[in-house]
Motif scaffolding. Structure first.
Motif, PDB file in Angstrom:
ATOM      1  N   GLU A  70      27.079  17.834  27.939  1.00  8.18           N
ATOM      2  CA  GLU A  70      27.380  18.377  29.254  1.00  8.18           C
ATOM      3  C   GLU A  70      28.698  19.145  29.225  1.00  8.18           C
ATOM      4  O   GLU A  70      29.732  18.609  28.827  1.00  8.18           O
ATOM      5  N   LYS A  82      30.000  20.645  31.971  1.00  5.81           N
ATOM      6  CA  LYS A  82      30.760  20.328  33.171  1.00  5.81           C
ATOM      7  C   LYS A  82      31.590  19.085  32.871  1.00  5.81           C
ATOM      8  O   LYS A  82      31.398  18.439  31.847  1.00  5.81           O
ATOM      9  N   HIS A  83      32.487  18.752  33.757  1.00  2.00           N
ATOM     10  CA  HIS A  83      33.298  17.571  33.473  1.00  2.00           C
ATOM     11  C   HIS A  83      32.506  16.297  33.721  1.00  2.00           C
ATOM     12  O   HIS A  83      31.579  16.274  34.534  1.00  2.00           O
ATOM     13  N   HIS A 133      37.651  18.229  29.845  1.00  2.00           N
ATOM     14  CA  HIS A 133      37.820  19.565  29.255  1.00  2.00           C
ATOM     15  C   HIS A 133      38.600  19.488  27.953  1.00  2.00           C
ATOM     16  O   HIS A 133      38.325  20.251  27.012  1.00  2.00           O
TER      17      HIS A 133
END
Length: 238
Positions: free
Chosen positions: A151, A153-154, A188
């Motif tokens: 994934e 996204k965070h 991130h």
């Protein structure tokens, strides 16, 4: 990774926290694990209830009031302390928030899933509501049930395991002390350091969004008031 360090930061929200703790301590798990609740300036009454539950259930209780006079939230201090302990023990660090109830296999399955993926930085369990439907903060994963996928996204730290390799690669003392929450930054950073973050929709956990911080319900019920509080009072810095 030799073991698992499970942690739950909490301020009050005692009934939900006890449900979280009971589920974790009742886990079916073969890997050695420890469970620590970091009590972030709960009321005297709730602190006493946590101390009683610690003796009854067998988790470790750390009262942050004994360690700092910095007002809540002290999420950064918790992360820094937990990172140091996990690295020293060659442990995975599994964060379970106080509005989450894990299943009996969650801890072991997340650990095994991370171990099987040598590039794993973070292994996150998808969150669901009482009906078993994927809910906040993983609404984007609807339609991808019963999968494991990297994934970009965070990952939220509702129920997320940080591998020892990733913990060694990034010192949490580099995190911005002006922020209250660090899920996005850490997720991130994992990607920047060459790891992959995996979302396990095969491992749902029950999540009562923002139940530990009721004022955040305003984000959905009265967004104008939520953002006014967020920016005028400096709350919820991500």
């Amino acid at each position: 990774m030799k073991c698992i360090h499970v942690i739950t930061p909490v301020k009050d929200s005692i009934e939900l926290t006890l449900q979280t703790a009971e589920a974790i301590m009742a886990s079916d798990i073969k890997t050695p694990f420890t469970y620590t609740i970091y009590n972030d300036f709960s009321t005297e009454e709730n602190t006493a209830r946590l101390e009683e539950a610690s003796g009854k259930l067998g988790f470790t209780l750390v009262n942050l009031a004994d360690l700092t006079d910095h007002p809540s939230p002290n999420y950064l201090l918790v992360l820094q302390m937990a990172q140091k302990a996990a690295i020293a023990a060659e442990a995975a660090l599994l964060i379970v928030e106080s509005d989450v109830v894990v299943r009996k296999d969650t801890l072991q399955a997340l650990f095994d899933g991370a171990q099987e993926r040598k590039d794993c930085g973070i292994a996150a369990a998808v969150t669901v509501d009482e009906k078993g439907e994927i809910n906040y903060p993983y609404l984007f994963a609807k339609g991808r049930e019963n999968q494991v996928f990297p994934e970009k996204k965070h990952c939220s730290f509702c129920c997320s395991l940080l591998t020892t390799a990733f913990l060694r690669s990034f010192d949490f003392h580099q995190l911005d002390p002006e922020k209250n929450w660090h899920d996005v930054t850490i997720s991130h950073q994992s990607l920047k350091n060459g790891f992959k973050n995996y979302l396990f929709t095969t491992l749902p956990v029950w999540h009562r969004p923002h139940s530990s911080r009721p004022w955040k319900q305003l984000k959905y019920k009265n967004p104008l008031k939520y953002y006014w509080l967020k920016f005028t009072k400096g709350l919820d810095k991500i």
